[in-house]
Design a protein around this motif. Structure first.
Motif, mmCIF file in Angstrom:
data_model
loop_
_atom_site.group_PDB
_atom_site.id
_atom_site.type_symbol
_atom_site.label_atom_id
_atom_site.label_comp_id
_atom_site.label_asym_id
_atom_site.label_seq_id
_atom_site.Cartn_x
_atom_site.Cartn_y
_atom_site.Cartn_z
ATOM 1 N N PRO A 81 15.623 -16.693 -0.507
ATOM 2 C CA PRO A 81 14.523 -17.211 -1.636
ATOM 3 C C PRO A 81 13.250 -17.341 -1.226
ATOM 4 O O PRO A 81 12.259 -17.059 -1.430
ATOM 5 C CB PRO A 81 15.233 -17.469 -2.245
ATOM 6 N N ASP A 82 13.134 -17.900 0.269
ATOM 7 C CA ASP A 82 12.393 -17.794 0.743
ATOM 8 C C ASP A 82 11.253 -16.955 2.314
ATOM 9 O O ASP A 82 10.989 -17.499 3.544
ATOM 10 C CB ASP A 82 12.250 -19.331 1.477
ATOM 11 N N MET A 83 12.310 -15.873 1.722
ATOM 12 C CA MET A 83 11.584 -15.173 2.627
ATOM 13 C C MET A 83 10.452 -14.718 2.867
ATOM 14 O O MET A 83 9.633 -14.407 4.299
ATOM 15 C CB MET A 83 12.643 -12.841 2.459
ATOM 16 N N PHE A 84 10.232 -15.006 1.712
ATOM 17 C CA PHE A 84 8.341 -14.907 1.723
ATOM 18 C C PHE A 84 8.104 -16.399 1.528
ATOM 19 O O PHE A 84 7.319 -16.460 0.442
ATOM 20 C CB PHE A 84 7.881 -13.265 1.003
ATOM 21 N N ASP A 85 7.561 -17.145 2.037
ATOM 22 C CA ASP A 85 7.737 -18.370 2.190
ATOM 23 C C ASP A 85 5.989 -18.165 1.966
ATOM 24 O O ASP A 85 5.136 -17.472 2.634
ATOM 25 C CB ASP A 85 7.982 -19.194 3.142
ATOM 26 N N PRO A 86 5.286 -19.357 0.723
ATOM 27 C CA PRO A 86 3.667 -19.287 0.378
ATOM 28 C C PRO A 86 3.351 -19.397 1.672
ATOM 29 O O PRO A 86 1.891 -18.851 1.715
ATOM 30 C CB PRO A 86 3.503 -20.146 -0.647
ATOM 31 N N VAL A 87 3.508 -20.231 2.728
ATOM 32 C CA VAL A 87 2.771 -20.435 3.788
ATOM 33 C C VAL A 87 2.751 -19.131 4.959
ATOM 34 O O VAL A 87 2.421 -19.388 6.292
ATOM 35 C CB VAL A 87 3.058 -21.574 4.536
ATOM 36 N N CYS A 88 3.727 -18.552 4.756
ATOM 37 C CA CYS A 88 3.895 -17.139 5.559
ATOM 38 C C CYS A 88 3.032 -16.330 5.458
ATOM 39 O O CYS A 88 2.893 -15.847 4.225
ATOM 40 C CB CYS A 88 5.441 -16.593 4.878
ATOM 41 N N PRO A 89 1.981 -16.106 7.388
ATOM 42 C CA PRO A 89 1.271 -15.107 7.045
ATOM 43 C C PRO A 89 1.805 -13.112 5.994
ATOM 44 O O PRO A 89 0.482 -12.429 5.962
ATOM 45 C CB PRO A 89 0.347 -14.855 8.208
ATOM 46 N N SER A 90 2.898 -13.213 5.584
ATOM 47 C CA SER A 90 3.328 -11.655 5.328
ATOM 48 C C SER A 90 2.178 -11.078 4.245
ATOM 49 O O SER A 90 2.204 -9.834 4.432
ATOM 50 C CB SER A 90 4.952 -11.905 5.186
ATOM 51 N N THR A 91 1.981 -11.776 3.192
ATOM 52 C CA THR A 91 0.310 -11.395 2.308
ATOM 53 C C THR A 91 -0.490 -10.820 2.977
ATOM 54 O O THR A 91 -1.841 -10.598 2.108
ATOM 55 C CB THR A 91 0.724 -12.167 1.628
ATOM 56 N N LEU A 92 -1.325 -11.453 3.941
ATOM 57 C CA LEU A 92 -2.651 -11.084 5.371
ATOM 58 C C LEU A 92 -2.020 -10.036 5.850
ATOM 59 O O LEU A 92 -3.194 -9.823 6.337
ATOM 60 C CB LEU A 92 -2.703 -12.304 6.189
ATOM 61 N N SER A 93 -0.736 -9.115 5.387
ATOM 62 C CA SER A 93 -1.103 -7.653 6.147
ATOM 63 C C SER A 93 -1.401 -6.460 6.087
ATOM 64 O O SER A 93 -1.815 -6.583 4.622
ATOM 65 C CB SER A 93 0.599 -7.426 5.825
ATOM 66 N N PRO A 94 -2.323 -6.660 7.152
ATOM 67 C CA PRO A 94 -3.441 -5.398 6.665
ATOM 68 C C PRO A 94 -2.610 -4.359 6.240
ATOM 69 O O PRO A 94 -4.046 -3.556 6.323
ATOM 70 C CB PRO A 94 -4.504 -5.339 8.410
ATOM 71 N N PHE A 95 -1.884 -4.180 6.560
ATOM 72 C CA PHE A 95 -0.903 -2.269 6.436
ATOM 73 C C PHE A 95 -0.740 -2.796 4.542
ATOM 74 O O PHE A 95 -0.198 -3.633 4.512
ATOM 75 C CB PHE A 95 0.732 -2.187 7.098
ATOM 76 N N ARG A 96 -1.616 -1.637 3.768
ATOM 77 C CA ARG A 96 -1.394 -1.578 2.787
ATOM 78 C C ARG A 96 -0.358 -0.313 2.037
ATOM 79 O O ARG A 96 -1.072 0.384 2.419
ATOM 80 C CB ARG A 96 -2.693 -1.709 1.513
ATOM 81 N N PHE A 97 0.892 -1.148 2.692
ATOM 82 C CA PHE A 97 1.635 0.671 1.948
ATOM 83 C C PHE A 97 1.348 0.626 1.052
ATOM 84 O O PHE A 97 1.230 0.385 0.019
ATOM 85 C CB PHE A 97 3.189 0.666 2.766
ATOM 86 N N GLY A 98 1.349 2.871 1.142
ATOM 87 C CA GLY A 98 0.702 4.014 -0.543
ATOM 88 C C GLY A 98 -0.288 3.170 -0.753
ATOM 89 O O GLY A 98 -0.983 4.303 -1.874
ATOM 90 N N ASP A 99 -0.818 2.493 0.205
ATOM 91 C CA ASP A 99 -2.906 2.890 -0.053
ATOM 92 C C ASP A 99 -3.429 3.897 0.657
ATOM 93 O O ASP A 99 -3.721 3.020 2.228
ATOM 94 C CB ASP A 99 -3.615 1.320 0.238
ATOM 95 N N LYS A 100 -3.241 5.050 0.381
ATOM 96 C CA LYS A 100 -4.034 6.129 1.374
ATOM 97 C C LYS A 100 -5.424 5.392 1.935
ATOM 98 O O LYS A 100 -5.993 6.713 3.095
ATOM 99 C CB LYS A 100 -3.536 7.721 1.129
ATOM 100 N N TRP A 101 -6.182 5.392 1.230
ATOM 101 C CA TRP A 101 -8.087 5.255 1.529
ATOM 102 C C TRP A 101 -8.237 3.907 2.683
ATOM 103 O O TRP A 101 -8.829 4.760 3.195
ATOM 104 C CB TRP A 101 -8.124 5.130 0.199
ATOM 105 N N THR A 102 -7.701 2.918 2.378
ATOM 106 C CA THR A 102 -7.100 1.789 4.207
ATOM 107 C C THR A 102 -7.648 2.418 5.131
ATOM 108 O O THR A 102 -8.829 2.438 5.914
ATOM 109 C CB THR A 102 -6.977 1.030 3.530
ATOM 110 N N PRO A 103 -6.255 3.393 5.603
ATOM 111 C CA PRO A 103 -6.443 3.477 7.446
ATOM 112 C C PRO A 103 -7.655 4.925 7.328
ATOM 113 O O PRO A 103 -8.618 4.747 8.138
ATOM 114 C CB PRO A 103 -5.909 4.367 7.383
#
Length: 119
Positions: A7-29
């Motif tokens: 349940p803590d896989m994506f802990d609030p202090v984990c930087p996973s939410t800062l990932s620059p890769f937005r899978f499914g967002d075709k326009w960013t790259p």
């Protein structure tokens, strides 16, 4: 039997939410690639990104600016967008992702074709 997900896989202090890769967002790259050779105006970006709506491009540019990848500069009535050093650092990973897609092109097309048949 598989172990349950942590349940803590994506802990609030984990930087996973800062990932620059937005899978499914075709326009960013694609926007980052368009800015590779220097600043561009919004209307210039619309040319190679002809499938993007003005609203989606605006949102994409705002998100890239918020995340520190793109800077926005006003020159009188004109606005230009440019890659920041952080944004420029994304060109390597984007190039790697493109190379991966090129290497697996046939497999990707086959999977899409197969998926279309099973519907």
């Amino acid at each position: 039997m598989r172990a349950p997900l942590d349940p803590d896989m994506f802990d609030p202090v984990c930087p996973s939410t800062l990932s620059p890769f937005r899978f499914g967002d075709k326009w960013t790259p694609l926007v980052i690639r368009c800015l590779e050779d220097g600043p561009r105006r919004f209307s210039e970006l619309r040319v190679p990104l002809r499938g993007v709506t003005a609203k989606v491009l605006t949102t994409t540019l705002r998100n890239l600016q918020r995340d520190g990848f793109v800077s926005r500069a006003e020159h009188g009535r004109q606005v230009e967008y440019a890659l920041t050093p952080l944004g420029r650092s994304m060109l390597g990973p984007i190039n790697e992702a493109c190379a991966w897609a090129e290497e697996h092109w046939d497999e990707l097309l086959d999977a899409r074709e197969e998926s279309g048949r099973s519907r």
